[in-house]
Design an enzyme around this catalytic site. Structure first.
Site, mmCIF file in Angstrom:
data_model
loop_
_atom_site.group_PDB
_atom_site.id
_atom_site.type_symbol
_atom_site.label_atom_id
_atom_site.label_comp_id
_atom_site.label_asym_id
_atom_site.label_seq_id
_atom_site.Cartn_x
_atom_site.Cartn_y
_atom_site.Cartn_z
ATOM 1 N N ARG A 121 0.817 -1.234 0.000
ATOM 2 C CA ARG A 121 0.000 0.000 0.000
ATOM 3 C C ARG A 121 0.844 1.275 0.000
ATOM 4 N NH1 ARG A 121 -3.281 -3.054 3.500
ATOM 5 N NH2 ARG A 121 -5.145 -3.756 2.416
ATOM 6 N N LYS A 143 3.664 11.621 -11.354
ATOM 7 C CA LYS A 143 2.869 10.761 -12.232
ATOM 8 C C LYS A 143 3.649 9.485 -12.440
ATOM 9 C CE LYS A 143 0.084 13.573 -15.303
ATOM 10 N NZ LYS A 143 -0.096 13.879 -16.735
ATOM 11 N N GLU A 185 11.263 17.679 -24.566
ATOM 12 C CA GLU A 185 10.411 18.087 -23.430
ATOM 13 C C GLU A 185 10.844 19.461 -22.902
ATOM 14 O OE1 GLU A 185 7.701 16.644 -22.599
ATOM 15 O OE2 GLU A 185 7.835 14.465 -22.775
ATOM 16 N N LYS A 227 8.259 23.008 -14.377
ATOM 17 C CA LYS A 227 7.467 21.804 -14.078
ATOM 18 C C LYS A 227 6.998 21.847 -12.617
ATOM 19 C CE LYS A 227 6.092 17.377 -14.713
ATOM 20 N NZ LYS A 227 6.228 16.092 -15.329
ATOM 21 N N GLU A 237 -3.881 17.254 -12.007
ATOM 22 C CA GLU A 237 -4.273 17.552 -13.393
ATOM 23 C C GLU A 237 -5.757 17.849 -13.550
ATOM 24 O OE1 GLU A 237 -1.806 15.525 -16.361
ATOM 25 O OE2 GLU A 237 -3.589 15.395 -17.609
ATOM 26 N N ARG A 241 -2.343 21.722 -15.108
ATOM 27 C CA ARG A 241 -1.293 20.737 -15.388
ATOM 28 C C ARG A 241 -1.431 20.127 -16.790
ATOM 29 N NH1 ARG A 241 1.346 16.070 -11.449
ATOM 30 N NH2 ARG A 241 2.727 15.274 -13.049
ATOM 31 N N ASN A 245 0.769 18.529 -21.354
ATOM 32 C CA ASN A 245 0.459 17.539 -22.391
ATOM 33 C C ASN A 245 0.515 18.119 -23.803
ATOM 34 O OD1 ASN A 245 -0.153 15.225 -20.762
ATOM 35 N ND2 ASN A 245 -1.955 16.344 -20.074
ATOM 36 N N HIS A 248 1.563 16.121 -26.759
ATOM 37 C CA HIS A 248 1.453 14.713 -26.356
ATOM 38 C C HIS A 248 0.187 14.026 -26.864
ATOM 39 C CE1 HIS A 248 4.744 15.877 -23.808
ATOM 40 N NE2 HIS A 248 4.848 14.682 -23.275
ATOM 41 N N HIS A 252 1.557 10.880 -28.274
ATOM 42 C CA HIS A 252 1.326 9.550 -27.684
ATOM 43 C C HIS A 252 0.750 8.581 -28.711
ATOM 44 C CE1 HIS A 252 1.268 10.640 -23.111
ATOM 45 N NE2 HIS A 252 2.472 10.335 -23.544
ATOM 46 N N HIS A 264 9.908 8.654 -27.158
ATOM 47 C CA HIS A 264 8.874 9.556 -26.622
ATOM 48 C C HIS A 264 9.082 11.017 -27.082
ATOM 49 C CE1 HIS A 264 5.903 10.991 -23.759
ATOM 50 N NE2 HIS A 264 6.767 11.909 -23.363
HETATM 51 N N1 LIG Z 1 5.828 10.561 -15.445
HETATM 52 C C1 LIG Z 1 5.868 11.584 -16.250
HETATM 53 O O1 LIG Z 1 5.420 12.688 -15.897
HETATM 54 C C2 LIG Z 1 6.510 11.439 -17.600
HETATM 55 C C3 LIG Z 1 6.813 12.566 -18.362
HETATM 56 C C4 LIG Z 1 7.463 12.397 -19.579
HETATM 57 C C5 LIG Z 1 7.802 11.125 -20.000
HETATM 58 N N2 LIG Z 1 7.483 10.032 -19.239
HETATM 59 C C6 LIG Z 1 7.848 8.687 -19.643
HETATM 60 O O2 LIG Z 1 9.272 8.579 -19.673
HETATM 61 C C7 LIG Z 1 9.608 7.495 -20.529
HETATM 62 C C8 LIG Z 1 10.791 7.860 -21.391
HETATM 63 O O3 LIG Z 1 11.897 8.158 -20.571
HETATM 64 P P1 LIG Z 1 13.392 7.976 -21.120
HETATM 65 O O4 LIG Z 1 13.492 8.591 -22.451
HETATM 66 O O5 LIG Z 1 14.303 8.390 -20.057
HETATM 67 O O6 LIG Z 1 13.435 6.400 -21.366
HETATM 68 P P2 LIG Z 1 14.309 5.230 -20.721
HETATM 69 O O7 LIG Z 1 14.144 5.190 -19.272
HETATM 70 O O8 LIG Z 1 13.998 3.989 -21.473
HETATM 71 O O9 LIG Z 1 15.794 5.680 -21.049
HETATM 72 C C9 LIG Z 1 16.232 5.674 -22.396
HETATM 73 C C10 LIG Z 1 17.512 4.859 -22.550
HETATM 74 O O10 LIG Z 1 18.591 5.639 -22.032
HETATM 75 C C11 LIG Z 1 19.336 4.856 -21.115
HETATM 76 N N3 LIG Z 1 19.928 5.778 -20.150
HETATM 77 C C12 LIG Z 1 19.280 6.525 -19.232
HETATM 78 N N4 LIG Z 1 20.157 7.299 -18.575
HETATM 79 C C13 LIG Z 1 21.387 7.025 -19.077
HETATM 80 C C14 LIG Z 1 22.693 7.501 -18.824
HETATM 81 N N5 LIG Z 1 22.932 8.479 -17.947
HETATM 82 N N6 LIG Z 1 23.730 6.957 -19.518
HETATM 83 C C15 LIG Z 1 23.502 6.001 -20.453
HETATM 84 N N7 LIG Z 1 22.289 5.530 -20.763
HETATM 85 C C16 LIG Z 1 21.240 6.026 -20.078
HETATM 86 C C17 LIG Z 1 18.362 3.863 -20.549
HETATM 87 O O11 LIG Z 1 19.022 2.737 -20.031
HETATM 88 C C18 LIG Z 1 17.510 3.543 -21.790
HETATM 89 O O12 LIG Z 1 18.145 2.566 -22.554
HETATM 90 C C19 LIG Z 1 8.367 7.177 -21.331
HETATM 91 O O13 LIG Z 1 7.819 5.973 -20.868
HETATM 92 C C20 LIG Z 1 7.424 8.321 -21.031
HETATM 93 O O14 LIG Z 1 6.073 7.951 -21.069
HETATM 94 C C21 LIG Z 1 6.848 10.188 -18.051
#
Ligand SMILES: NC(=O)c1ccc[n+]([C@@H]2O[C@H](COP(=O)([O-])OP(=O)(O)OC[C@H]3O[C@@H](n4cnc5c(N)ncnc54)[C@H](O)[C@@H]3O)[C@@H](O)[C@H]2O)c1
Length: 361
Positions: A121, A143, A185, A227, A237, A241, A245, A248, A252, A264
């Site tokens: 929980r 989120k 972003e 942010k 949201e 907030r 998006n 997006h 998306h 992304h």
């Molecule tokens: N929660 C939210 O508010 C929010 C906002 C925007 C995006 N997202 C989500 O975030 C995700 C995308 O995030 P991402 O692009 O970081 O993806 P990810 O976590 O898959 O990272 C991308 C790649 O980079 C590598 N990597 C990360 N940091 C590294 C570093 N310092 N050195 C070497 N390699 C590294 C990872 O291992 C992976 O292979 C999506 O799922 C998206 O929906 C969430």
């Protein structure tokens, strides 16, 4: 080390974002100060484990049986993977008196944060984002989610971390494609909230792309401030907030239709371009502003056009499942000039279609 406060009601949910170069050792001090009685477990993907295993066991002092690893990539953001990790936790007797560190990109933060939200929980967690995207966006605001077959981030929660530690030194190992992915972003935050910041990005693009550390730190700080401010004003949201998006709604749908082969941030940059065309057709931005943004996105190395194998009609069908849709009708967050964004905007299907049709590669 810079500190930014994220204010969440009730006040005891407030937390700080710490930004600095080579600050991973500070995390240990923070944990010893505030969570000394907790068992510390760390979640990361296979890639981060390979690159940072010495730092995880060294600077962060995490013992081997407290490190949990999942395969890198968006496909791990699933209910199946969530359950697998939870089973691993249970098998290793991770109990409710634990603190989870999510060390990695947005996938790790979203997946790990959602596990933290529901495991026994809810257990506390700290975000340690290592991708640019996670530093400026996904690690802030609480989120957390996994994807469903029908769409992105459909199963999740609002669950705030206890702190966010952004060590800009970790960017040194981040591949350039991932760096540009996160920059998308950053462009978004500037466009929705701060015209001056957009001009700063334009004027410093070369240094940003070369990762000049002073400029990068300034940029990360400003994006985090924006942010944090938006999230503080509207955690769940209900209104404002939604501006986060922007880009997006279309983005998306493209990301999902590409089976997550399009990153992304790349899907979002295409989304921003299409949604700007919608804004232009509604008289919300001028054609000059629209072109200015498009040229900047292209100069950054990000895409603006939809790949040939994705059909506009399929994008429109997917919009029904966008989380901002009401009774299956999509609602957009679109720019009203540079630095300002509207939300909950209904757009006629024919307008969406014509904005999409012109933009196929
Ligand atoms: N929660 C939210 O508010 C929010 C906002 C925007 C995006 N997202 C989500 O975030 C995700 C995308 O995030 P991402 O692009 O970081 O993806 P990810 O976590 O898959 O990272 C991308 C790649 O980079 C590598 N990597 C990360 N940091 C590294 C570093 N310092 N050195 C070497 N390699 C590294 C990872 O291992 C992976 O292979 C999506 O799922 C998206 O929906 C969430």
């Amino acid at each position: 080390m810079t500190e930014i406060k994220v204010e969440i009601k009730p006040q005891d949910n407030d937390y700080k974002i710490f930004i600095g170069y080579n600050i991973l050792t500070e995390i240990r001090k923070f944990i010893d100060k505030y969570f000394s009685k907790k068992r510390i477990v760390l979640l990361c993907d296979s890639n981060i484990k390979k690159i940072y295993k010495d730092i995880i066991t060294g600077d962060l002092e995490i013992s081997k049986n407290n490190i949990f690893v999942f395969p890198k990539g968006e496909s791990s953001k699933s209910t199946k993977m969530k359950e697998k990790i939870e089973t691993d936790f249970l098998n290793h007797e991770v109990d409710r008196n634990s603190l989870l560190l999510t060390f990695g990109g947005g996938v790790t933060g979203d997946l790990g944060g959602f596990i933290a939200a529901t495991y026994y929980r809810g257990i506390p967690f700290i975000q340690i984002p290592t991708s640019l995207l996670a530093m400026v966006d996904s690690s802030i605001g609480g989120k957390v989610a996994v994807n469903h077959n029908m769409g992105k981030n459909l199963i999740g929660a609002f669950y705030q971390p206890k702190a966010v530690f952004i060590d800009t030194k970790t960017l040194e190992t981040l591949p350039q494609k991932e760096y540009i992915n996160g920059f998308s972003e950053i462009i978004k935050t500037a466009l929705i909230r701060d015209k001056k910041y957009f001009i700063f990005l334009k004027e410093n693009l070369e240094l940003i792309l070369k990762r000049d550390i002073n400029i990068v730190q300034k940029m990360i700080k400003r994006s985090c401030e924006i942010k944090a401010e938006v999230v503080s004003l509207d955690e769940k949201e209900g209104g404002l907030r939604k501006i986060l998006n922007y880009g997006h709604t279309i983005g998306h749908a493209i990301e999902k239709l590409s089976n997550y082969k399009i990153h992304h941030g790349f899907a979002v940059s295409i989304g921003m371009n299409i949604e700007n065309r919608i804004a232009e057709s509604q008289g919300l931005i001028s054609s000059m502003e629209r072109k200015e943004i498009e040229e900047f996105i292209i100069r950054s190395g990000l895409p603006v056009k939809i790949p040939k194998n994705i059909q506009p009609d399929d994008i429109i069908k997917k919009l029904k499942y966008d989380k901002k849709s009401v009774s299956g009708i999509p609602r957009f967050s679109i720019l009203k000039g540079i630095g300002n964004c509207l939300f909950d905007i209904e757009v006629d299907k024919t307008v969406i279609k014509s904005s999409l049709n012109n933009q196929i590669l």
